[in-house]
Design a protein around this motif. Structure first.
Motif, PDB file in Angstrom:
ATOM      1  N   ALA A  88     -78.980 -10.669 -53.895  1.00 46.72           N
ATOM      2  CA  ALA A  88     -78.138  -9.856 -53.018  1.00 46.72           C
ATOM      3  C   ALA A  88     -76.977 -10.633 -52.395  1.00 46.72           C
ATOM      4  CB  ALA A  88     -79.000  -9.234 -51.912  1.00 46.72           C
ATOM      5  N   ASN A 141     -82.794  -6.632 -50.495  1.00 45.27           N
ATOM      6  CA  ASN A 141     -83.352  -6.329 -51.809  1.00 45.27           C
ATOM      7  C   ASN A 141     -84.405  -5.227 -51.743  1.00 45.27           C
ATOM      8  OD1 ASN A 141     -82.080  -8.422 -53.596  1.00 45.27           O
ATOM      9  ND2 ASN A 141     -82.901  -9.710 -51.970  1.00 45.27           N
ATOM     10  N   SER A 201     -76.655  -0.447 -53.152  1.00 46.08           N
ATOM     11  CA  SER A 201     -77.331  -1.606 -52.576  1.00 46.08           C
ATOM     12  C   SER A 201     -77.672  -2.636 -53.650  1.00 46.08           C
ATOM     13  CB  SER A 201     -78.611  -1.171 -51.861  1.00 46.08           C
ATOM     14  OG  SER A 201     -79.642  -0.915 -52.799  1.00 46.08           O
ATOM     15  N   ASN A 202     -77.410  -2.308 -54.912  1.00 43.87           N
ATOM     16  CA  ASN A 202     -77.727  -3.241 -55.987  1.00 43.87           C
ATOM     17  C   ASN A 202     -76.468  -3.984 -56.430  1.00 43.87           C
ATOM     18  OD1 ASN A 202     -78.363  -4.523 -58.341  1.00 43.87           O
ATOM     19  ND2 ASN A 202     -79.476  -2.805 -59.212  1.00 43.87           N
TER      20      ASN A 202
END
Lengths: 549, 329
Positions: free
Chosen positions: A107, B248, B321-322
């Protein structure tokens, strides 16, 4: 404080399984001086990673240090509070993990993760640390060092990530770095770059290091001294040159000897013979991305063709084309001189039966919920129609062929088997179809050398008794040397060279074959240095050292 | 970024298709209800002729397909029809003061959205923070207490929770009013004050899911190599969880939040009844009782649209979000 940085005495570690604590490490000792590199070697399960982490005062969940001392620069890490240890980790002791791809947080950008330790530990502010990170990237010879840190981990290749992780470990200029199999997941040619980068940067900053690996030739390049572990016990320790030239213990000698397994050469193939599998002018693509270009090779009855190349060279794609999982765009595949339908869905049961596969990760290729008997019984029933007692008899016969006692193993689950045994079950499952041709996709790369040798011998015996043909996909040239009859070298989706093994290991080669062959680490501590000199790579960024420290 | 735009457009188109199918299901289901409006208002003693006359006035005698397509056609032009209950049958079906379904539903829907909004503002941050803390202090007394509390509150009937809150926050300690009789033109503070008790009741109902999913999604990641790496860099446990695990773990958390928000819009009849809150749920139930088909259909469609939209939003946010999708190679 004398020169001793890390002092480990009678270290004992236990792991929890089935409600009891079982010993993982039974009392090992070592000292590490400032700037010294210790190589820890052993097979999987030897406890090398556990020992490496314990040197940081860290144990994984379900493990505990049950005895002994770990003393880092006078600090007792076994009894230190979590806060004291956090103050050391990342700052004075750093860690480089085996899989950089899994160990970078997906991320966040690389540089974000690089600056985290210095900023959190208050060593440097963000801007300084970021500039330093870019400088480290430059020294580790990462391409485009000014910008590469601003990418996400998935946008960077495995070898580059591994170097970025080394840079991250260096971010606080630690006194000690634990390298846990940092090159195991890399291709040989990439491995060289990473090894050279790690060795130089460790030398430049005079960092002490523990280098954990199962590859003897690699540790020979990196370490000042070597310690051999077996099932949590120390076998022996000596400085690198002594250990290589004069190992004392039987176990160490057996490790050294593994690479010697070699099959006798077979006679040349009759020129008129029809190959079992003939790959002809195959071009293939994933979607619109071309991956194979005009690939040709033949595999004859009872022979092993090793297909060699780095990841991304198209070896596995060629196998997918043969099995029909990826129908080629052009060209065709012949079996015993007859063209096979390109798509596996259009092949009949007999055509499907003739070509079987064994996979790299037996762990993921076996259904964890099915017993060994069911796993092998399924293709027996599917292809031969046997049921009941006949099916069971055939399964038992297959288990005997792979040298596993049927009564003992037939009802076990895959999780109750060792890695080597699982791979044997994978072989039995392929044999269950009674094929003429088996594709072995990196079947030994996840295994320890002694276990891998057992698998290779088994495959060789099966070939002799059943007359099987193998397509043996591997990136490990030692394996090629021991098992293959013919060799196909692939690069970027093309076959760059092919021929009998004897010719392939004799010069002159295609330049790429030469690069591959020369990149395989040898058991000579000077090998890496000499190779780098020969290739004209000087030590990395010597001129920059003064400026940095 | 082109690929993400394409995915979003695909999902939007799929959402519209779902809504169309749902409209058919609603229409069939509503018309399959036993009894009809004419029968309901005329009562047991009605003559068949009278019932027939009203059915004819309302267009209920036309065939299903015709009625479905005229309803759908009107929908597309923004006309939700006229509530049967608003019509004046005695004076020959007419008058200009008829209030359309849309006008009838709008204030109720806004009230429901306000209640859902207030609840979300309290419940979402609360459950995420509780989930993070439960993950951080997993298997401790705190973790168990948070789990037991939220699970008991989700396991209790809503009206029971509502009365408990009334007892403690309205009767024993008069902090908030027990009746939420809000009306148009009320000031925001006043409105908020009157909405607090239903909002708190709903918070108790929805927190458990979101908290437990946050906790589970984070704990699931704690064995990952990159979490171990963060620990080995000497990062504090709180930072490991917030900075390394949470980003994550967002996708499953977002999905559960969306599901619970949808519930807040569509499933709060009981709480509305207890607090006499004039939301869409009560209107819906009342309309079903008298077979007021246009209102029932419009409410169902609004509920369906809310579900589809929220799930769509959740999908899109999960995709965003990825980083692999946000930043392709």
């Amino acid at each position: 404080m004398s020169g001793t940085l890390l002092k480990i005495r009678n270290l004992q570690i236990e792991g929890r399984a089935d409600e009891t604590w079982n010993p993982i490490i039974n009392g090992i000792d070592f000292d590490l001086n400032k700037g010294e590199v210790l190589g820890l070697i052993g097979e999987s399960g030897a406890g090398k990673s556990t020992a490496g982490l314990a040197a940081m005062g860290f144990t994984r969940d379900g493990c505990r240090i049950s005895g002994g001392t770990v003393e880092f620069d006078g600090i007792d890490l076994v009894n230190a509070s979590a806060a004291v240890k956090r103050g050391l980790l990342g700052k004075r002791i750093a860690y480089v993990a085996q899989s950089a791809a899994a160990s970078f947080n997906p991320a966040h950008k690389l540089i974000e993760q690089h600056v985290e330790a210095p900023v959190q530990h208050g060593v440097q502010d963000r801007a300084t640390s970021q500039a330093d990170g870019i400088e480290l990237y430059r020294r580790l010879r990462l391409p485009d060092p000014d910008n590469i840190g601003f990418r996400y981990p998935h946008q960077v290749s495995g070898g580059q990530l591994q170097r970025a992780m080394t840079a991250m470990a260096m971010s606080c200029r630690p006194d000690l770095i634990i390298f846990d199999e940092p090159t195991t997941a890399l291709d040989v040619t990439t491995q060289i770059e990473v090894l050279a980068a790690i060795r130089d940067i460790v030398e430049q900053f005079d960092t002490a290091a523990i280098y954990i690996t199962h590859d003897l030739a690699v540790v020979a390049q990196m370490a000042d001294k070597i310690k051999v572990l077996l099932k949590g016990d120390e076998v022996e320790e000596a400085d690198t040159r002594t250990m290589l030239s004069d190992p004392k213990e039987e176990y160490t000698k057996s490790l050294w000897a593994v690479r010697s397994f070699q099959r006798p050469a077979k006679p040349a193939i009759n020129t008129g013979a029809t190959p079992v599998i003939s790959v002809q002018n195959v071009t293939a693509a994933y979607g619109t991305v071309p991956v194979l270009f005009d690939v040709n090779f033949d595999i004859h009855q009872g022979r092993t063709v090793a297909v060699v190349g780095e990841s991304g060279s198209g070896k596995s794609t060629a196998a997918r084309c043969i099995t029909g999982l990826l129908p080629p765009k052009q060209g065709h595949i012949e079996f015993d001189g007859v063209a096979l339908p390109l798509d596996y869905k259009k092949r009949n049961k007999d055509q499907l039966r003739q070509a079987q596969m064994i996979y790299q990760m037996a762990d993921t290729a076996l259904n964890p919920r099915k017993s060994i008997g069911e796993i092998i019984g399924r293709p027996v029933q599917f292809y031969s129609g046997l049921t009941g007692a006949d099916k069971r008899r055939r399964v038992e016969q297959l288990l005997e062929q792979i040298e596993l006692e049927p009564t003992q193993y037939i009802n076990r689950l895959p999780s109750e088997l060792s890695g080597g045994q699982k791979q044997r079950v994978g072989i039995a499952r392929a044999l269950a179809a009674d094929p003429k041709f088996i594709i072995c996709d990196e079947v030994t790369s996840a295994l320890d050398q002694l276990v891998a040798e057992g698998i290779l011998k088994l495959l060789a015996d099966l070939q002799d008794t059943l007359g099987l043909s193998y397509m043996f996909i591997t990136h490990d040239l030692a394996t090629v040397r021991s098992i293959s009859d013919e060799v196909v070298v692939m690069k970027d989706g093309r076959v760059v060279e092919q021929g009998p093994k004897a010719d392939m290991f004799q010069p002159p080669h295609h330049p790429y074959t030469d690069l591959l062959l020369s990149s395989v680490p040898e058991m000579d501590p000077d090998w890496l240095t000499e190779l780098l000199e020969k290739r004209g790579i000087d030590n990395i960024g010597d001129a920059a050292v003064g400026k940095m420290v | 970024m082109g690929s993400i735009a394409r995915i979003i457009l695909q999902r939007l188109a799929l959402g519209l298709l779902t809504l169309l199918i749902v409209s058919m299901v609603i229409f069939v289901a509503v018309n399959a209800l036993p009894g009809d409006f004419a029968q309901q208002i005329l009562g047991q003693g009605a003559t068949p002729e009278a019932i027939e006359a009203i059915r004819k006035d309302l267009g209920l005698d036309q065939n299903y397909f015709l009625r479905y397509f005229s309803w759908l056609g009107n929908l597309l032009t923004g006309n939700l029809g006229i509530s049967f209950a608003q019509m004046n049958f005695a004076s020959n079906m007419g008058g200009d003061q008829l209030i359309g379904v849309a006008e009838q539903i709008r204030p109720r829907f806004m009230n429901t959205m306000f209640l859902a909004g207030v609840t979300a503002v309290i419940a979402v941050p609360l459950s995420i923070i509780l989930g993070l803390l439960a993950a951080l202090y997993r298997n401790t007394v705190f973790d168990r207490a948070a789990n037991i509390t939220t699970l008991s509150s989700i396991s209790s009937p809503e009206f029971f929770l509502a009365y408990i809150l009334i007892l403690f926050l309205a009767v024993l300690n008069p902090v908030f009013p027990s009746l939420s009789n809000i009306f148009d033109g009320m000031g925001f503070g006043d409105r908020l004050n009157k909405t607090m008790l239903p909002a708190l009741t709903l918070t108790l109902v929805v927190t458990a899911h979101m908290m437990r999913m946050t906790r589970a999604a984070i704990i699931n990641l704690l064995a990952s190599p990159y979490i171990e790496m963060a620990r080995l860099k000497g990062i504090s446990p709180m930072r490991v969880i917030v900075k390394h695990a949470l980003p994550n773990a967002l996708a499953p958390i977002i999905n559960v939040i969306a599901l619970n928000l949808a519930y807040l819009i569509t499933g709060v009849v009981v709480v509305e009844v207890v607090f006499v809150y004039p939301g869409i749920g009560q209107l819906f139930v009342d309309s079903v009782k008298i077979r007021d088909i246009p209102v029932v259909q419009a409410c169902c469609l609004i509920f369906a649209a809310a579900y589809i939209l929220l799930n769509l939003a959740a999908d899109i946010m999960s995709i965003l979000s990825n980083p692999r999708l946000r930043h392709p190679k």
